[in-house]
Scaffold this motif. Structure first.
Motif, PDB file in Angstrom:
ATOM      1  N   UNK A 211      28.694  38.920  45.036  1.00  0.00           N
ATOM      2  CA  UNK A 211      29.136  38.097  43.913  1.00  0.00           C
ATOM      3  C   UNK A 211      29.516  39.040  42.777  1.00  0.00           C
ATOM      4  N   UNK A 212      30.724  38.892  42.270  1.00  0.00           N
ATOM      5  CA  UNK A 212      31.203  39.746  41.189  1.00  0.00           C
ATOM      6  C   UNK A 212      31.510  38.876  39.970  1.00  0.00           C
ATOM      7  N   UNK A 213      30.788  39.121  38.871  1.00  0.00           N
ATOM      8  CA  UNK A 213      31.034  38.404  37.619  1.00  0.00           C
ATOM      9  C   UNK A 213      32.026  39.215  36.791  1.00  0.00           C
ATOM     10  N   UNK A 307      35.006  34.677  35.017  1.00  0.00           N
ATOM     11  CA  UNK A 307      35.343  34.291  36.380  1.00  0.00           C
ATOM     12  C   UNK A 307      34.294  34.879  37.322  1.00  0.00           C
ATOM     13  N   UNK A 308      34.193  34.289  38.491  1.00  0.00           N
ATOM     14  CA  UNK A 308      33.328  34.863  39.523  1.00  0.00           C
ATOM     15  C   UNK A 308      34.155  35.058  40.787  1.00  0.00           C
ATOM     16  N   UNK A 309      33.998  36.220  41.409  1.00  0.00           N
ATOM     17  CA  UNK A 309      34.645  36.532  42.681  1.00  0.00           C
ATOM     18  C   UNK A 309      33.601  36.538  43.788  1.00  0.00           C
ATOM     19  N   UNK A 310      33.898  35.838  44.860  1.00  0.00           N
ATOM     20  CA  UNK A 310      33.090  35.953  46.078  1.00  0.00           C
ATOM     21  C   UNK A 310      33.816  36.938  46.985  1.00  0.00           C
ATOM     22  N   UNK A 311      33.172  38.063  47.274  1.00  0.00           N
ATOM     23  CA  UNK A 311      33.811  39.163  48.004  1.00  0.00           C
ATOM     24  C   UNK A 311      33.113  39.341  49.350  1.00  0.00           C
TER      25      UNK A 311
END
Length: 331
Positions: A211-213, A307-311
């Motif tokens: 999870x990338x904030x 934003x949040x990225x699901x990687x």
């Protein structure tokens, strides 16, 4: 031991809101009698904007950093010129934390290109033969709680090779199916972001799920406080090799008309390590860090969004990214 100056606020957490009284003491410690030309205390609040050199050049970025936007500035004379006895002297103070008119106190926020900070600065002026003393203490401002009930906005997502963008050789990609959901993209800043992710199938082994904030900071190229400006979507984008994107444009660097927009990472949390079992729900749980996040903010001169990225990283170094804009608020 020389003369020591310190500023202390009464609240241990140093958190205050608009309309409250900021109180504390100024402490002067000295082994000898102290001669001074007056002691003053200044409360300051400002927004410092720093343009990225990628967007406007190194020289313009350096020059623009020297133009802070003042939120609040108030000074009181605590002690008139005279002498202080040896030992420890405490001088109490109170500051009303209140804005005039329609102005608002923005919440404290420490970003990369936008920085909102509030400080107390105590100045002890001394004679020409003795150096003036200055002590600064930062305190934290939280915005007032939003009235009403926050409506949840759950989001379901599905990732397959067909849903990816900016892929040149789609046929060479390994087959995979990833499903999941976020419980809400409208988030209370004091509560965690939650959801679930399931790897239904994947030909290549999974190496990691993260999870990338991300903070998305937009600064006006002209910082005139009275300027009337409008926001336009960014015209450039930098997207990972395998990228699935929902909602508004999320760019690593962009420059719209009159604005500079940059996205930078706040934190990265690994929620799964190694080749996870197929069909096993992986919980999504992220706490928003204090000071590095704030309620989503939009003003004439700058914007702060998140934003949040699901990687998902596959064993063959393929990187799969899904992006969600978030709206943070304080309840």
């Amino acid at each position: 031991m020389g003369t020591a100056l310190d500023v202390r606020v009464k609240r241990a957490g140093k958190v205050y809101r608009d309309g409250e009284i900021l109180s504390g003491v100024v402490v002067i410690t000295s082994k000898d009698t102290v001669q001074h030309q007056g002691i003053s205390l200044t409360m300051e609040g400002s927004v410092n904007l720093q343009l990225s050199a990628k967007n406007v050049g190194v020289f313009e970025a350096f020059c623009s950093a020297a133009k802070p936007i003042q939120i609040i500035n108030s000074t009181i004379e605590m002690v008139k010129p005279g002498k202080l006895p040896s030992g420890k002297t405490e001088i109490p103070f109170e500051f009303p934390l209140q804005m005039k008119g329609n102005k608002v106190l923005y919440e404290t926020y420490h970003g990369v290109f936008v920085n909102i900070q509030y400080t107390l600065r105590c100045d002890m002026r001394r004679s020409l033969l003795a150096k003036d003393l200055t002590k600064t203490c930062e305190f934290i401002v939280h915005s007032l709680s939003q009235k009403g009930k926050l409506l949840p906005s759950p989001v379901d997502f599905t990732i397959t090779p067909e849903t990816l963008q900016n892929v040149k050789e789609r046929a060479s990609l390994p087959k995979f199916l990833i499903r999941g959901h976020l419980n809400s993209t409208n988030c209370v800043i004091t509560q965690p972001l939650t959801g679930e992710l399931v790897v239904e199938s994947a030909e290549a082994a999974v190496r990691s799920i993260e999870l990338q904030l991300v903070r998305v900071e937009t600064c006006a190229l002209s910082f005139a406080p009275c300027a009337v400006t409008h926001f336009y979507p960014s015209c450039t984008a930098t997207i990972p090799v395998l990228s699935l994107h929902f909602g508004s444009c999320s760019t690593a660097s962009g420059c719209a008309e009159g604005y500079a927009r940059d996205a930078t990472e706040i934190q990265n949390i690994q929620i799964a390590d190694g080749d996870v079992c197929r069909g096993l729900p992986v919980p999504i749980h992220m706490v928003f860090p204090r000071l590095f996040t704030c309620p989503t903010l939009e003003t004439t001169n700058f914007k702060v969004e998140f934003e949040v990225n699901i990687v998902v990283v596959l064993q063959d170094d393929h990187l799969i990214t899904e992006n969600f804009p978030l709206k943070l608020c304080r309840m």
